[in-house]
Design an enzyme around this catalytic site. Sequence first.
Site, short mmCIF file in Angstrom:
data_model
loop_
_atom_site.label_atom_id
_atom_site.label_comp_id
_atom_site.label_asym_id
_atom_site.label_seq_id
_atom_site.Cartn_x
_atom_site.Cartn_y
_atom_site.Cartn_z
N THR A 71 -36.36 -1.76 37.08
CA THR A 71 -35.86 -3.07 36.70
C THR A 71 -34.34 -3.06 36.66
OG1 THR A 71 -36.17 -4.91 35.17
CG2 THR A 71 -36.21 -2.72 34.20
N LYS A 75 -32.51 -1.82 40.89
CA LYS A 75 -33.38 -2.10 42.05
C LYS A 75 -32.70 -1.79 43.39
CE LYS A 75 -36.18 -5.64 39.77
NZ LYS A 75 -36.75 -6.99 39.86
N GLY A 141 -29.68 -20.05 43.25
CA GLY A 141 -29.24 -18.67 43.03
C GLY A 141 -29.30 -17.89 44.33
N ASN A 165 -26.25 -22.06 45.70
CA ASN A 165 -25.67 -21.12 44.73
C ASN A 165 -24.28 -21.59 44.30
OD1 ASN A 165 -25.91 -18.66 43.27
ND2 ASN A 165 -24.41 -17.72 44.65
N ARG A 166 -23.93 -21.24 43.05
CA ARG A 166 -22.60 -21.57 42.53
C ARG A 166 -21.53 -21.06 43.49
NH1 ARG A 166 -21.56 -18.96 36.76
NH2 ARG A 166 -21.80 -17.10 38.04
#
Length: 294
Positions: A71, A75, A141, A165-166
């Site tokens: 996690t 990854k 995202g 996405n930002r």
Amino acid sequence: MTDLFDFQAHANRFAVMGNPVEHSQSPRIHRLFARQFGIDMEYRRIQVDTGGFAQAVSHFAARGGAGLNITVPFKVEAWQLCRRPGNRLSARARHAQAVNTLRFDRKRALFGDNTDGIGMIRDLENNLGWGIAGRRVLVLGAGGAVRGVAGALLERRPDSLTIANRTAPKAQALAGRLSADGFGGNGIGVAGCGYQQLERTAFDLIINGTSASLGGGLPEMDAGCIGTHSVVYDMMYAGSPTVFMRWACANGAGQASDGLGMLVEQAAASFHLWHDRRPDTAPVISALRATLST
Ligand code: ATR
């Protein structure tokens, strides 16, 4: 690194590695799965320091470990480890450029897989009954979470996949890579943009893959993307509807779900890789939901 490598003699050793990892639900999920088949196994949380990941994995293998869940934030490192000669990657992990499941094969060779995408697809299609094929899909995202699921979404043949996405160039780069990987074929429109460039027409399925809600925030998208037929999925989960789910419903979304089902489904796919058995996920999702809501 913690001293959690101090295992008792055990044939079936598994763990989740991350940082932080103390709140991971994976040990509970895997124990509930194992109980369904009478499998005797050990599953622990191992917190790994930054810079210590590769060593932690080989240490775990040397102690007879059979498999690992990986996690945040390891990854991508796990994917890099599996690219080394002698190790292997599944096609979906290669496309995602991230690994959430490791299996130790003979001579401790690593096989890296990514079950996040199939986990989300199974939750959307089987648990929620939300179709993807032929739908206009919007994903918010363009970070690791979205990279892990974008290929799996495209395999379900939506009408189009828009990644917003930002930081718009990240969304455009991801869309470009997916197209170059051949995912955009068969007439599926794949595009990346910033929130301001989003068409103000309602999408059928909207997936929040940003980490904005960790800080209680929302992606700055126009509510014109939501219609009464829109279904909204937040890859995050919580004891009560997430801030994104509440915002979407307040702006007219037909249905909304958090990502608890995805968490359990990705674990089920990992479990299958390790034990060659498919657990029943419904009672495990219910058990986790019951604890979360109390
Ligand atoms: P993860 O592995 O969880 O995807 P990440 O790779 O750091 O983590 O990506 C986080 C994502 O959430 C990114 O798409 C990020 O947008 P930027 O690429 O512009 O940074 C998005 N994100 C985080 N906080 C956000 C916020 N407050 N508003 C909108 N998007 C946000």
